[in-house]
Design a protein around this motif. Sequence first.
Motif, PDB file in Angstrom:
ATOM      1  N   ASP A 390       0.839  -1.341  -0.167  1.00  0.00           N
ATOM      2  CA  ASP A 390      -0.169   0.292  -0.374  1.00  0.00           C
ATOM      3  C   ASP A 390       0.712   1.294  -0.183  1.00  0.00           C
ATOM      4  O   ASP A 390      -0.227   2.579   0.274  1.00  0.00           O
ATOM      5  CB  ASP A 390      -1.072  -0.042   1.234  1.00  0.00           C
ATOM      6  CG  ASP A 390      -0.320   0.112   2.121  1.00  0.00           C
ATOM      7  OD1 ASP A 390       0.543   0.322   1.690  1.00  0.00           O
ATOM      8  OD2 ASP A 390      -1.423   0.118   3.520  1.00  0.00           O
ATOM      9  N   GLY A 391       2.220   1.459  -0.165  1.00  0.00           N
ATOM     10  CA  GLY A 391       2.961   2.244  -0.320  1.00  0.00           C
ATOM     11  C   GLY A 391       3.133   2.846   1.070  1.00  0.00           C
ATOM     12  O   GLY A 391       3.673   3.979   1.371  1.00  0.00           O
ATOM     13  N   SER A 392       2.600   2.837   2.377  1.00  0.00           N
ATOM     14  CA  SER A 392       2.636   3.434   3.526  1.00  0.00           C
ATOM     15  C   SER A 392       3.710   3.049   4.327  1.00  0.00           C
ATOM     16  O   SER A 392       4.243   1.553   4.500  1.00  0.00           O
ATOM     17  CB  SER A 392       0.937   3.224   4.900  1.00  0.00           C
ATOM     18  OG  SER A 392       1.918   3.408   5.795  1.00  0.00           O
ATOM     19  N   THR A 393       4.434   3.571   5.073  1.00  0.00           N
ATOM     20  CA  THR A 393       4.929   3.496   5.873  1.00  0.00           C
ATOM     21  C   THR A 393       4.967   3.318   7.435  1.00  0.00           C
ATOM     22  O   THR A 393       5.234   2.735   7.990  1.00  0.00           O
ATOM     23  CB  THR A 393       6.826   4.717   6.075  1.00  0.00           C
ATOM     24  OG1 THR A 393       6.234   5.244   6.075  1.00  0.00           O
ATOM     25  CG2 THR A 393       7.720   4.082   4.238  1.00  0.00           C
ATOM     26  N   LYS A 394       3.779   3.100   7.991  1.00  0.00           N
ATOM     27  CA  LYS A 394       3.206   3.376   9.106  1.00  0.00           C
ATOM     28  C   LYS A 394       2.884   1.635   9.129  1.00  0.00           C
ATOM     29  O   LYS A 394       2.172   1.202   8.580  1.00  0.00           O
ATOM     30  CB  LYS A 394       1.911   3.987   9.185  1.00  0.00           C
ATOM     31  CG  LYS A 394       1.223   4.044  10.540  1.00  0.00           C
ATOM     32  CD  LYS A 394       0.111   4.923  10.857  1.00  0.00           C
ATOM     33  CE  LYS A 394       0.033   5.319  12.060  1.00  0.00           C
ATOM     34  NZ  LYS A 394       0.373   5.656  13.778  1.00  0.00           N
ATOM     35  N   GLN A 395       2.548   1.236  10.380  1.00  0.00           N
ATOM     36  CA  GLN A 395       2.564  -0.485  10.815  1.00  0.00           C
ATOM     37  C   GLN A 395       0.681   0.140  11.300  1.00  0.00           C
ATOM     38  O   GLN A 395       0.806   1.108  12.091  1.00  0.00           O
ATOM     39  CB  GLN A 395       3.614  -1.014  11.525  1.00  0.00           C
ATOM     40  CG  GLN A 395       4.716  -0.578  10.959  1.00  0.00           C
ATOM     41  CD  GLN A 395       5.562  -1.841  12.184  1.00  0.00           C
ATOM     42  OE1 GLN A 395       5.222  -2.404  13.203  1.00  0.00           O
ATOM     43  NE2 GLN A 395       6.898  -1.791  11.770  1.00  0.00           N
ATOM     44  N   ASN A 396       0.480  -0.888  10.999  1.00  0.00           N
ATOM     45  CA  ASN A 396      -0.994  -1.260  11.899  1.00  0.00           C
ATOM     46  C   ASN A 396      -2.416   0.131  11.383  1.00  0.00           C
ATOM     47  O   ASN A 396      -2.454   0.853  12.439  1.00  0.00           O
ATOM     48  CB  ASN A 396      -0.705  -1.126  13.497  1.00  0.00           C
ATOM     49  CG  ASN A 396       0.615  -2.313  13.607  1.00  0.00           C
ATOM     50  OD1 ASN A 396       0.728  -2.890  13.523  1.00  0.00           O
ATOM     51  ND2 ASN A 396       0.766  -1.726  14.621  1.00  0.00           N
ATOM     52  N   LEU A 397      -1.772   0.298  10.499  1.00  0.00           N
ATOM     53  CA  LEU A 397      -3.319   1.272   9.304  1.00  0.00           C
ATOM     54  C   LEU A 397      -4.646   0.887  10.184  1.00  0.00           C
ATOM     55  O   LEU A 397      -5.227  -0.364  10.747  1.00  0.00           O
ATOM     56  CB  LEU A 397      -2.724   1.633   8.553  1.00  0.00           C
ATOM     57  CG  LEU A 397      -1.768   2.460   7.653  1.00  0.00           C
ATOM     58  CD1 LEU A 397      -2.359   2.247   6.520  1.00  0.00           C
ATOM     59  CD2 LEU A 397      -1.736   3.297   8.234  1.00  0.00           C
ATOM     60  N   ASP A 398      -5.072   2.425   9.879  1.00  0.00           N
ATOM     61  CA  ASP A 398      -6.776   1.676  10.708  1.00  0.00           C
ATOM     62  C   ASP A 398      -6.978   2.948   9.617  1.00  0.00           C
ATOM     63  O   ASP A 398      -7.089   3.791   9.825  1.00  0.00           O
ATOM     64  CB  ASP A 398      -6.707   1.440  12.096  1.00  0.00           C
ATOM     65  CG  ASP A 398      -7.827   1.065  13.070  1.00  0.00           C
ATOM     66  OD1 ASP A 398      -9.109   1.418  11.687  1.00  0.00           O
ATOM     67  OD2 ASP A 398      -8.562   2.499  13.850  1.00  0.00           O
ATOM     68  N   PRO A 399      -8.125   2.632   9.106  1.00  0.00           N
ATOM     69  CA  PRO A 399      -8.177   1.100   8.759  1.00  0.00           C
ATOM     70  C   PRO A 399      -7.056   0.321   7.818  1.00  0.00           C
ATOM     71  O   PRO A 399      -6.732   1.462   6.845  1.00  0.00           O
ATOM     72  CB  PRO A 399      -9.848   1.618   7.326  1.00  0.00           C
ATOM     73  CG  PRO A 399      -9.353   2.807   7.167  1.00  0.00           C
ATOM     74  CD  PRO A 399      -8.764   3.472   7.800  1.00  0.00           C
ATOM     75  N   VAL A 400      -7.503  -0.844   7.634  1.00  0.00           N
ATOM     76  CA  VAL A 400      -6.048  -1.668   6.827  1.00  0.00           C
ATOM     77  C   VAL A 400      -6.842  -1.659   6.006  1.00  0.00           C
ATOM     78  O   VAL A 400      -7.833  -1.122   4.596  1.00  0.00           O
ATOM     79  CB  VAL A 400      -6.499  -3.094   7.501  1.00  0.00           C
ATOM     80  CG1 VAL A 400      -5.363  -3.799   6.500  1.00  0.00           C
ATOM     81  CG2 VAL A 400      -6.470  -3.585   8.758  1.00  0.00           C
TER      82      VAL A 400
END
Length: 911
Positions: A390-400
């Motif tokens: 998904d191109g995100s470097t943040k862990q545990n995104l909400d929502p997935v």
Amino acid sequence: MFTTKITPLALVIASLSAPASANLIISEYVEGGGYNKAIEIYNTSSDAISLDGYTLNLFSNKNVSATSSENLTGSIAANSTYVIVTSDSRAVDELKNKADLFSSAVNFNGDDALTLTLGASVVDSFGQIGADGVWSNGGVTTKDKTLRRKSDIASGRTDASTEFDPSEQWLQFDKDDFSGLGFHGESTEPTPEPDPEPVTPLECGAAKTLINAVQAEGGDSPLLNQEIELEGIVTADFQGSEQLNGFFVTSLEADIDTNPLTSEGVFVYFSDTDVAVGDHIRVKGTVAEYYSATQIGDVSQIEICASGLTATATKIALPVASISDLEAYEGMLVTLEQTLVVTNNYGLGRYGEVGLATERLYQGTQIALPGDAANAVEVENEKKQILLDDGSTKQNLDPVSYPGTGLGAFNTLRLGDSVSVITGVLGYSFDRYRIHPTVQPEFTTTNPRTDAPELHSDANLRIASFNVLNYFNGDGQGGGFPTSRGADSEQELIRQEAKLVSAITALEADVIGLMEIENDGFDEYSAVASLVSALNDADSNNEYAFVDFNVDQIGTDAITTALIYRANMVSEVGTPAITTEYPFDYSNRAPIAQSFKAINSGEVFTVAVAHLKSKGSCGSADGNNADLGDGQSCWNEIRVAGANAFADWLDSKPTGVEDEDIILVGDMNAYAMEDPIRAFADKGYKNVIAELDGNTLGYSYSFSGRLGSLDHAVATQSLLDKVVAATDWHINADEPISLDYNVEFKSDNQVASLYSQSAYRASDHDPVIVDIKSVAEPKPTPEPQAPVLTAEQNFNIIESADIGTVIGTLEFTDADSDYTPVTKFIVSGHSAITINEQGQLIVAAALDYEFERKITLMVQAQDSVGNLSAAQLVFINISNDETDDDEEDSGSLAWLSLLALPFLARRKAKK
């Protein structure tokens, strides 16, 4: 070097105990490009200081326990420094040449904390333990910079749990500035920078370097470390602080070359100037390789030349002839217009990653023999897959990020689900090619959840196997958390237990072998007792029980195996058996077995449970237990020994029940074609599911995007002949780990939304289900035999007995009464006595002692098929009822007796 854990409480205590005049401080911090990382320690005193007892600790990714530590040795001279450089060989020589020590603990990013400790005391610290994000304030930042301690700082910051402001004690220098390493003091103060020269805007359309020239053929760019200017169209924007901190560009149509091996796209690591998809931009920066991915870094200028342009995605397809073929598309906007299936969802919730492939991929040793054949399967697997990121470097995104409607307990994304089109930019990191989608992919539920399979119509007995993934119940009374494994709190245990109960009751199995249950005996507070109690509370139609092996612990491992059963369906027979002899004294868990009898049929069978040595922790494995590269991983030799010994033990009938119907269930930690499973087969214990399916395409587990069966049921031929169905129920292996009972790495919203009490993701292994047509052993039919009456039986009855009085019961035997019971008695000789089918002699008419004192009968017994016993005489003695005799009557009427004598004599003659 070793890893330690330093808790926040320990830090508080350490800060109170640290000496006020601590003489060592962290004097320089280098967070440079790539692997250029270093820490300098300075001795502020006028005496040499021994480093023995000092430790440098790294706290990565918000961890409150040290993720890596380095014990220091040697000494630091008075007013001198000690430089520790990363042990990664890819650091530049200029930095490595300044090192007094190389250490893996020096492997940080700008958001990681460090402490210098002496014993349990914190001497100095950098950053804030447990905090998230880069520390920046007052023009000083901890990311991509060199920081030097201000010269007036003579003692360390001993509380690493407080807010960290780098500008209070640190001066900032350029990225990859190593000039101050090796000494500390006024000479390291930054010299004032002159006012910058006016920047000349970039000229769109001027001479430039083409993107395909940057990428060239093959891996690393031939223009590495050169400053260039290029132009292109922005195809994907990931400039957010929790994204990739950059964007992708593709070549202008006029700049595309004719060489299919050169990519027309590249990643630009820059977020200070906002760009948008469709912008035509000109970039000035330096060509770099970041973890083997070509990119443009150290960007000094960007010019937006135009907006609103459209780039065409290049069509690619899987499988590729070679993984390296994808290098020709690195950085480009691509599209795959083919159906791909989900093969890996392990990192979905944590990292926003989904593995995709042309088909479901199997472990090599699940479908091929270990060695060349299995390794060839894996080579082909690699060519069929791609990672969606998904191109995100943040862990545990909400929502997935996936599925598009949001991952939830009732909106899952299972292995085997599919997607028909993927469009995005092709990147490379962590040794994987990955697509960062620019269009939200639409997944199709092609592998829906299923209910537990119904009992086969021909079956009347079900046996199952279930790995319950570290079911530990604390002290069994709501306390005792966290335990060494499993639930960290009572809240998590309640969530875990609810899911396990849902799964086990849905199995409707009569005997279930469990793995990974707490090894704490069998009293009322034990884990197995708690689980069985919960099952009985949830299922009023059945009575669950557990086999009590009457020991405090089975073997020495923290986990063990167990047997539970439905007492309303089967009963225990024989003696519960365990063994801890080699090779079950360590590694392989101790075997257990018990025999049962099916209540509905009376059939007897034995169930055993195995949990062989796992494939992990290979560091201490040597010889044939080492990973030999044949696909079976390490500890294979001890698993094979376990399989052979287990079969021999079962053949010895350890429960004391001499019955050939034996089934062994459990987690063998071996895939279907591996040596341990074939060893079982050689000993006469066949793989039930593979035998019924005719292949090894079943699976109970998924690891690294590959399917396979670690859980098996193997059975003797006599029991295998009675199996009518066998399968794995896919409630766990296909489901994302985010849907389990754990609350870690989840927002408050996700703790609720990702959880349900359903069976799905109750564990990481699927249960194995075996349906059996239970048939009792037929009893031999005896040769037809006639009943036997005891000869010359005598009975007594008083003359005044009422009609219907039972005089007694004939003695007789009937050897085949179970097959041909006696149904009647044939009587001749007198009508005053009858005999019913039970052999009871019954008064049928009035009796008179004066006229007849003994009745003689001839009797035969007859069974249901007409067999007759020999005729036997039966005597009934009639006694006088003296209450009927009246002395007065006997005197006055005596003459009447004389008159009656002729008649009496005549009556007796007629008898």
